[in-house]
Scaffold this motif. Sequence first.
Motif, PDB file in Angstrom:
ATOM      1  N   LEU A 240       0.691  -1.200   0.074  1.00 52.42           N
ATOM      2  CA  LEU A 240      -0.166   0.056  -0.097  1.00 52.42           C
ATOM      3  C   LEU A 240       0.731   1.388  -0.166  1.00 52.42           C
ATOM      4  CD1 LEU A 240      -2.712   1.334  -0.038  1.00 52.42           C
ATOM      5  CD2 LEU A 240      -2.684   0.960   2.683  1.00 52.42           C
ATOM      6  N   GLN A 241       2.029   1.255   0.732  1.00 52.81           N
ATOM      7  CA  GLN A 241       2.844   2.447   0.949  1.00 52.81           C
ATOM      8  C   GLN A 241       3.462   2.677  -0.426  1.00 52.81           C
ATOM      9  OE1 GLN A 241       5.311   1.415   4.009  1.00 52.81           O
ATOM     10  NE2 GLN A 241       3.959   2.058   5.755  1.00 52.81           N
ATOM     11  N   LEU A 242       3.925   1.685  -1.428  1.00 59.08           N
ATOM     12  CA  LEU A 242       4.455   1.681  -2.634  1.00 59.08           C
ATOM     13  C   LEU A 242       3.285   2.208  -3.440  1.00 59.08           C
ATOM     14  CD1 LEU A 242       6.786   1.216  -4.392  1.00 59.08           C
ATOM     15  CD2 LEU A 242       6.134  -1.136  -4.611  1.00 59.08           C
ATOM     16  N   GLY A 243       2.248   1.732  -3.307  1.00 58.93           N
ATOM     17  CA  GLY A 243       1.178   2.125  -4.209  1.00 58.93           C
ATOM     18  C   GLY A 243       0.936   3.475  -4.215  1.00 58.93           C
ATOM     19  N   LEU A 244       1.173   3.995  -2.665  1.00 57.47           N
ATOM     20  CA  LEU A 244       0.632   5.401  -2.627  1.00 57.47           C
ATOM     21  C   LEU A 244       1.713   6.254  -3.161  1.00 57.47           C
ATOM     22  CD1 LEU A 244      -0.377   5.376   1.060  1.00 57.47           C
ATOM     23  CD2 LEU A 244      -1.917   5.755  -0.778  1.00 57.47           C
ATOM     24  N   ARG A 245       2.612   5.831  -3.569  1.00 59.00           N
ATOM     25  CA  ARG A 245       3.674   6.585  -4.154  1.00 59.00           C
ATOM     26  C   ARG A 245       3.620   6.555  -5.750  1.00 59.00           C
ATOM     27  NH1 ARG A 245       7.164   4.522  -0.069  1.00 59.00           N
ATOM     28  NH2 ARG A 245       8.088   3.112  -1.620  1.00 59.00           N
ATOM     29  N   LEU A 246       3.285   5.235  -6.259  1.00 54.26           N
ATOM     30  CA  LEU A 246       3.242   4.875  -7.506  1.00 54.26           C
ATOM     31  C   LEU A 246       2.166   5.345  -8.239  1.00 54.26           C
ATOM     32  CD1 LEU A 246       4.852   1.513  -8.062  1.00 54.26           C
ATOM     33  CD2 LEU A 246       5.909   3.390  -8.696  1.00 54.26           C
ATOM     34  N   VAL A 247       1.053   5.226  -7.607  1.00 56.92           N
ATOM     35  CA  VAL A 247      -0.191   5.321  -8.363  1.00 56.92           C
ATOM     36  C   VAL A 247      -0.423   6.716  -8.711  1.00 56.92           C
ATOM     37  CG1 VAL A 247      -2.775   5.626  -8.023  1.00 56.92           C
ATOM     38  CG2 VAL A 247      -1.539   3.611  -7.070  1.00 56.92           C
ATOM     39  N   PRO A 248      -0.133   7.904  -7.665  1.00 60.70           N
ATOM     40  CA  PRO A 248      -0.178   9.561  -8.239  1.00 60.70           C
ATOM     41  C   PRO A 248       0.779   9.435  -9.455  1.00 60.70           C
ATOM     42  CG  PRO A 248      -0.167   9.172  -5.816  1.00 60.70           C
ATOM     43  CD  PRO A 248       0.246   7.700  -6.123  1.00 60.70           C
ATOM     44  N   LEU A 249       1.889   9.020  -9.628  1.00 53.02           N
ATOM     45  CA  LEU A 249       2.635   9.234 -10.668  1.00 53.02           C
ATOM     46  C   LEU A 249       2.335   8.624 -11.986  1.00 53.02           C
ATOM     47  CD1 LEU A 249       6.137   8.456  -8.899  1.00 53.02           C
ATOM     48  CD2 LEU A 249       5.229  10.655  -9.420  1.00 53.02           C
ATOM     49  N   TYR A 250       1.676   7.547 -11.692  1.00 52.43           N
ATOM     50  CA  TYR A 250       1.280   7.053 -12.880  1.00 52.43           C
ATOM     51  C   TYR A 250      -0.152   7.457 -13.536  1.00 52.43           C
ATOM     52  CZ  TYR A 250       4.580   2.778 -13.327  1.00 52.43           C
ATOM     53  OH  TYR A 250       5.640   2.201 -13.524  1.00 52.43           O
ATOM     54  N   LEU A 251      -1.007   8.043 -12.331  1.00 51.99           N
ATOM     55  CA  LEU A 251      -2.214   8.370 -12.573  1.00 51.99           C
ATOM     56  C   LEU A 251      -1.824  10.155 -13.584  1.00 51.99           C
ATOM     57  CD1 LEU A 251      -5.254   8.535 -12.389  1.00 51.99           C
ATOM     58  CD2 LEU A 251      -5.015   9.578 -10.399  1.00 51.99           C
ATOM     59  N   LEU A 252      -0.702  10.705 -12.643  1.00 48.83           N
ATOM     60  CA  LEU A 252      -0.358  11.846 -13.590  1.00 48.83           C
ATOM     61  C   LEU A 252      -0.134  11.671 -14.911  1.00 48.83           C
ATOM     62  CD1 LEU A 252       0.196  14.853 -13.219  1.00 48.83           C
ATOM     63  CD2 LEU A 252       2.277  14.443 -12.141  1.00 48.83           C
ATOM     64  N   GLY A 253       0.832  10.722 -15.086  1.00 53.62           N
ATOM     65  CA  GLY A 253       1.259  10.289 -16.423  1.00 53.62           C
ATOM     66  C   GLY A 253       0.067   9.952 -17.424  1.00 53.62           C
ATOM     67  N   GLY A 254      -0.933   9.130 -16.798  1.00 55.23           N
ATOM     68  CA  GLY A 254      -2.050   8.876 -17.613  1.00 55.23           C
ATOM     69  C   GLY A 254      -2.963  10.117 -17.975  1.00 55.23           C
ATOM     70  N   LEU A 255      -3.081  11.164 -16.860  1.00 55.07           N
ATOM     71  CA  LEU A 255      -3.722  12.229 -17.333  1.00 55.07           C
ATOM     72  C   LEU A 255      -2.987  13.160 -18.281  1.00 55.07           C
ATOM     73  CD1 LEU A 255      -4.680  13.197 -13.666  1.00 55.07           C
ATOM     74  CD2 LEU A 255      -6.479  12.487 -15.532  1.00 55.07           C
ATOM     75  N   LEU A 256      -1.664  13.259 -18.355  1.00 55.61           N
ATOM     76  CA  LEU A 256      -0.872  14.009 -19.303  1.00 55.61           C
ATOM     77  C   LEU A 256      -0.929  13.366 -20.613  1.00 55.61           C
ATOM     78  CD1 LEU A 256       2.318  14.766 -17.125  1.00 55.61           C
ATOM     79  CD2 LEU A 256       0.390  16.263 -17.730  1.00 55.61           C
ATOM     80  N   LEU A 257      -1.023  12.011 -20.647  1.00 57.10           N
ATOM     81  CA  LEU A 257      -1.223  11.216 -21.830  1.00 57.10           C
ATOM     82  C   LEU A 257      -2.685  11.525 -22.414  1.00 57.10           C
ATOM     83  CD1 LEU A 257       0.042   9.415 -24.018  1.00 57.10           C
ATOM     84  CD2 LEU A 257      -0.830   7.482 -22.759  1.00 57.10           C
TER      85      LEU A 257
END
Length: 535
Positions: A240-257
């Motif tokens: 969960l802690q790793l996800g809390l770091r990865l999900v925002p980054l990937y979500l931001l990348g997805g939103l940018l894409l």
Amino acid sequence: MQAHKQRIFVGAWIAGVLAVVVPLALSLYLSHRWGDERVTAELRQLDTDLLRRVRASREQSQAIFEALKAEPGGPACGPAQLARMRVLAAKASYLQAVGRIEDEVLTCSTLGLETAIRLGIPSRVDADGTAWWNTVEFPQIPGAKFNVAEREGYAAIASPDLVIDILKPDSVISLAQISTRDHEIIRSRGTILPEWFARFEGEPILFEDDEYLVAIQPSNTGNSAAIAAMKQSDVSQRILQLGLRLVPLYLLGGLLLAGAIYALARQRLSFKADLRYALEHKQFYMVYQPVMELATGRCVGAEALIRWNQSDGQMVSPLVFIPAAEEHGLIQQVTLQVMEMVARDAADLIRDYPETHIAINFSAEDLHSPETEARLQTLLKDAGAASSNILIEATERGLMTPEKAKAVLISVRSSGFKVAIDDFGTGNSSLSYLATYDLDFLKIDKMFVDALGSDAPTARVAFHIIEIARSLGLQMIAEGVETQAQCDILTGAGVQYAQGWLFGKPMPMRSLVEFIGQRHRLADVPPEHVPATTA
């Protein structure tokens, strides 16, 4: 075109959703996978580190035994030997004390115990004769436990914590060293369950039970093994802690894409994209408006006019797409297609009526491009035409930069092409263009022709333009002639040529060929005797 736009919209919507959902799902998947991998790697690394420390502790014990055997330092448990032992113990990072053992009794040690301590039967004896007692308690040191190793009467005493203190105080990981012979715990921290030992068969193993993730690794001697374990709930917390770091980054990348997809779709749905699509799919076509010689009634040529019929049948006005093509840097591509279509259309016309001309509108970019003359030569070759068959129409805007346009116009005129200034009088510097460039024709704009026969000021302007053209030796073509009265006024004023709905609306090339034939028959002038229009 509408269906094409709809496909782009649907595709962009799906791609935009996927651009957000896929990175989000990927981040969750990678969080779980990488979290598992990190915890597994951490447990295995702890096993390795523990066994390395156990090996170092054993090597330090053996080194002390060899040193005391070689140089005892006096009688057993004498002051000199104890002093010698203290020196050796101080140099060993994983040992706390050195002592003597006789008949399973610790008779003395550098711990300073006042009485001898019976150790009892060893927990195990290695092949080299080293005996081991695990978790020994000394009455003189309540609450403390020690591991004792003995060989040839010399003892090495260590606290289990000195080897296992690689864990942080708040660690949620359990760590232990066990004997592989009887599964006795040699040293441990945290919860160690006996049922884990049953799965260990001498090889490294990683497994899960209902509550823990467990890694077991044997030592290099095979006498013991290291166990590292973490609760599944703590593993999930790590993920969960790793996800809390990865999900925002990937979500931001997805939103940018998704934003990039939206921008691309918007661009593709834009008018510029429509123009590109029209160019790629050949949606443009040509019509031709006859140009009449007023004195004879003959049709001496035509102005090529581009039209755009989209795939859904919707027409787009040239007043809309020509300025847009200029704005988006596509006008030269449009002109090139015009020239290609004219070359294809005009071949039969020029063969049957070799003295006729086709007027082609050139933009400012065309007049500034060094490729223009080469493209004109290609048109002549493809149409089987002569340079006198092509009239170049340049608007005032195209002539606004003489340093660019003049060289191109000089070059094409030297090749025999005739040049007309279009829309004369509608700009701000028309007279300066007449003084700057060598021209052949001046076209009178429809705005002035419409005013003929009225008291409007523009009617007087039309006659001034006619006088200017006559004084400069330019032939004139009046545009937008719609009434016989306009035609009569222009003829009386000495205007040589005219075009407009009075004579004929823009038409396909096949109709133009028929129209020219009819006009020649009406004038009773055989085609082969038609005089040159540019004479």
